[in-house]
Write an enzyme that holds these catalytic residues in place. Sequence first.
Site, PDB file in Angstrom:
ATOM      1  CG  LEU A  23      -1.758   1.237   1.463  1.00 27.73           C
ATOM      2  CD1 LEU A  23      -2.775   1.416   0.342  1.00 27.73           C
ATOM      3  CD2 LEU A  23      -2.459   1.164   2.820  1.00 27.73           C
ATOM      4  CE1 TYR A  24       0.878   2.464   4.959  1.00 24.16           C
ATOM      5  CE2 TYR A  24       2.694   1.091   5.714  1.00 24.16           C
ATOM      6  CZ  TYR A  24       1.451   1.643   5.918  1.00 24.16           C
ATOM      7  OH  TYR A  24       0.781   1.385   7.085  1.00 24.16           O
ATOM      8  NE  ARG A  25       8.817   0.715  -0.368  1.00 23.07           N
ATOM      9  CZ  ARG A  25       9.733   1.448   0.221  1.00 23.07           C
ATOM     10  NH1 ARG A  25       9.635   2.783   0.224  1.00 23.07           N
ATOM     11  NH2 ARG A  25      10.768   0.880   0.820  1.00 23.07           N
TER      12      ARG A  25
END
Length: 206
Positions: free
Chosen positions: A166-168
């Site tokens: 998600l963060y990437r």
Amino acid sequence: MVAPTRKLWFDGDVNISIRRISGPEFSIAAPRLVDIYIAAMGYSPSVRNQRIRAWREDTRLPGFTAIVAATHNDVIGLAYGFLGTRETWWDRQLRKGLQADGHDDEAIRDIAGDYFEIAEIHVRPGLQGAGVGRRLLTDLLWNAPARIALLSTPEIPGEDNNAFGLYRSFGFHDVLRHFHFDGDTRPFAVLGVPLPLEHPSSRRDR
């Protein structure tokens, strides 16, 4: 300006609403929200009362913002954060880690001088990987009044979990890796992304 309530569909038939809640609403809901956190992180229920108290204290911090995801009868996810301030334990840990990593005072000011801390983002197990976390993060950082957003997440071999994915996808970059917060034996990654947030659908592969 208030962000609108958003809707998404899970498994084609369950309507999920994503909305901001006030500090007082968050405090009332804290026990239920902490239960999601414990389930998502695999923590012992013994931390429950301490986390409830800590989360309620966080509602007093500048820029406090909270988002929840809910079906018609249950809360299934949450995200909250606030503006970074030298008065918080996390900020002191961040600055300590940056200094130990070789950053000079100017670089530390550049990273920690104007940021929004994503304190928590969790989705109930069994509903992860379905886009709920993406909506929570998007709405949490919508119009956040800071230059960057920062968060910490446990290190995972190969970054092989939903959180890192998600963060990437939002463009989060490494700030610190394999950092140990005081009192925790696990290594953490500290990640950051420039604000205003660039929505993943508008990003090109880099």
